[in-house]
Design a protein around this motif. Structure first.
Motif, short mmCIF file in Angstrom:
data_model
loop_
_atom_site.label_atom_id
_atom_site.label_comp_id
_atom_site.label_asym_id
_atom_site.label_seq_id
_atom_site.Cartn_x
_atom_site.Cartn_y
_atom_site.Cartn_z
N GLU A 15 0.73 -1.15 0.00
CA GLU A 15 0.03 -0.09 -0.12
C GLU A 15 0.86 1.17 -0.01
N LYS A 16 1.95 1.15 -0.39
CA LYS A 16 2.87 2.33 -0.13
C LYS A 16 3.29 2.92 -1.75
N ASN A 17 3.19 2.22 -2.76
CA ASN A 17 3.70 2.33 -4.00
C ASN A 17 2.72 2.18 -5.21
N LEU A 18 3.05 2.62 -6.38
CA LEU A 18 2.26 2.48 -7.67
C LEU A 18 3.04 1.17 -8.27
N LEU A 19 1.92 0.17 -8.42
CA LEU A 19 2.28 -1.02 -9.09
C LEU A 19 1.37 -1.45 -9.83
N PHE A 20 1.36 -1.55 -11.44
CA PHE A 20 0.45 -1.85 -12.23
C PHE A 20 1.05 -2.53 -13.59
N SER A 21 0.01 -3.22 -14.35
CA SER A 21 0.32 -3.65 -15.36
C SER A 21 -0.68 -2.99 -16.40
N GLN A 22 -0.31 -2.69 -17.78
CA GLN A 22 -1.18 -2.05 -18.58
C GLN A 22 -1.18 -3.09 -19.80
N ILE A 23 -2.38 -3.22 -20.60
CA ILE A 23 -2.59 -4.14 -21.66
C ILE A 23 -2.79 -3.38 -22.97
N LEU A 24 -2.08 -3.72 -23.79
CA LEU A 24 -2.16 -3.18 -25.03
C LEU A 24 -2.07 -4.03 -26.38
N TYR A 25 -2.64 -3.66 -27.36
CA TYR A 25 -2.81 -4.43 -28.71
C TYR A 25 -2.24 -3.68 -29.77
N GLN A 34 7.23 4.80 -0.06
CA GLN A 34 8.07 3.77 0.85
C GLN A 34 9.38 4.90 1.25
N GLU A 35 9.53 4.42 2.63
CA GLU A 35 10.75 5.22 3.12
C GLU A 35 11.79 4.29 3.57
N VAL A 36 11.66 3.01 3.88
CA VAL A 36 12.60 2.15 4.06
C VAL A 36 12.73 0.92 3.23
N PHE A 37 13.87 0.58 2.61
CA PHE A 37 14.03 -0.27 1.56
C PHE A 37 15.09 -1.47 2.20
N VAL A 38 14.73 -2.38 2.19
CA VAL A 38 15.53 -3.66 2.84
C VAL A 38 16.03 -4.84 1.82
N SER A 39 15.98 -4.65 0.70
CA SER A 39 16.57 -5.90 -0.29
C SER A 39 17.96 -5.23 -0.37
N ASN A 40 18.37 -5.83 -1.44
CA ASN A 40 19.99 -5.65 -1.63
C ASN A 40 19.95 -4.98 -2.92
N ALA A 41 18.73 -4.30 -3.48
CA ALA A 41 18.87 -3.71 -4.43
C ALA A 41 19.63 -2.19 -4.32
N PRO A 42 20.75 -2.03 -5.35
CA PRO A 42 21.73 -1.07 -4.81
C PRO A 42 21.23 0.57 -4.53
N ASN A 43 20.35 1.05 -5.01
CA ASN A 43 20.14 2.47 -5.08
C ASN A 43 18.68 2.90 -5.21
N PRO A 44 17.73 2.27 -4.45
CA PRO A 44 16.42 2.70 -4.50
C PRO A 44 16.05 4.01 -3.86
N VAL A 45 15.01 4.71 -4.27
CA VAL A 45 14.69 5.99 -3.67
C VAL A 45 12.94 5.95 -4.05
N SER A 46 12.24 6.77 -3.15
CA SER A 46 10.74 7.06 -3.40
C SER A 46 10.67 8.44 -3.65
N LEU A 47 9.81 8.88 -4.19
CA LEU A 47 9.41 10.15 -4.39
C LEU A 47 9.34 10.83 -2.84
N LYS A 48 8.71 10.43 -1.98
CA LYS A 48 8.52 10.80 -0.87
C LYS A 48 9.74 11.34 -0.06
N GLN A 49 10.55 10.41 -0.26
CA GLN A 49 11.99 10.52 0.30
C GLN A 49 12.51 11.84 -0.06
#
Length: 246
Positions: free
Chosen positions: A56-66, A139-154
């Motif tokens: 509930e913190k981020n925008l996650l979506f998929s869009q269908i196109l033809y 999202q304000e805290v990232f716990v995975s090993n992704a090297p450089n995430p940031v959120s708009l809110k941060q």
């Protein structure tokens, strides 16, 4: 699950919105259908990577196109215009947004959004496209090993409404989609290059554990990165053949 009046399916939780969209295509879902999730328990990134996102913190979506009007050999243009639509959406909040080849969205030197596009081909044209997008909004805290995430809110300190950001993206996307329908490939290419992270700047890249200095001079027909090295040597790289040193 519920379906909004804008043909947006909202899910509390799903393994992956792209997987859900594939089933919708099999069930003949209409073009423009969007699958929006509050949480993905197996979110998909490029090359099978996992996309971390707090519920509930981020925008996650998929869009269908033809996009039957797009030749299979020009499928990277969809990646370009999706990247540009997302960039335009985020630029309304913060100026220093760029597209890191092929289609990550960066603010400064940090990744705020990723895109995963899955195409099917029929004959010489595209039959269907699923555009999967993850944007770090609140999202304000990232716990995975992704090297450089940031959120708009941060960066801005503001809280964002997921649905409002999605609607803004869709507005930008369909304006660019019309450009693609009209065959304005050169216009899209030039715009994409103008918004590309480190375009025409001398910077460092890595191939097979070896670092080298080069600058981006173009993008090939199939999306390959075109680099000029310091001694004037030109080289092209497909996805995952070279990485940025950041």
């Amino acid at each position: 699950m519920f379906l909004t009046d804008k043909n947006i399916i909202v899910l509390n939780e799903v393994d992956s919105t792209n997987n859900y969209a594939k089933q919708l295509i099999a069930d003949k879902a209409g073009e423009g259908t969007v699958v929006l999730a509050q949480y993905q328990n197996s979110g998909k990134g490029q090359q099978g990577n996992f996309w971390e996102s707090e519920a509930e913190k981020n925008l996650l979506f998929s869009q269908i196109l033809y996009p039957g009007f797009v030749e299979a050999g020009k499928q990277f243009y969809i990646s370009k215009l999706v990247s540009l639509a997302l960039l335009e959406t985020l630029q309304m909040e913060i100026p220093n947004v760029k597209i890191k080849w092929p289609n990550d969205i960066y603010i400064g030197h940090k990744k705020v959004a990723g895109i995963l596009i899955e195409n099917t081909i029929k004959g010489s044209s595209l039959a269907s496209t699923i555009v999967g997008i993850g944007v770090n909004l609140n999202q304000e805290v990232f716990v995975s090993n992704a090297p450089n995430p940031v959120s708009l809110k941060q960066i801005t300190g503001k809280e964002y409404d997921v649905q409002e950001v999605l609607n803004e993206y869709l507005k930008h996307f369909y304006l660019l989609w019309d450009e693609l329908r009209e065959g304005n490939f050169e216009k899209i290419q030039n715009y994409y290059l103008s918004q590309l992270f480190r375009y025409n700047e001398w910077s460092w890249f890595r191939k097979e554990a070896t670092d080298f200095e080069a600058r981006i001079i173009g993008i090939g027909e199939f999306g390959q990165l075109q680099l000029e090295q310091k001694l004037g040597e030109m080289a092209e790289f497909m996805f995952k053949e070279v990485e940025f040193v950041i």
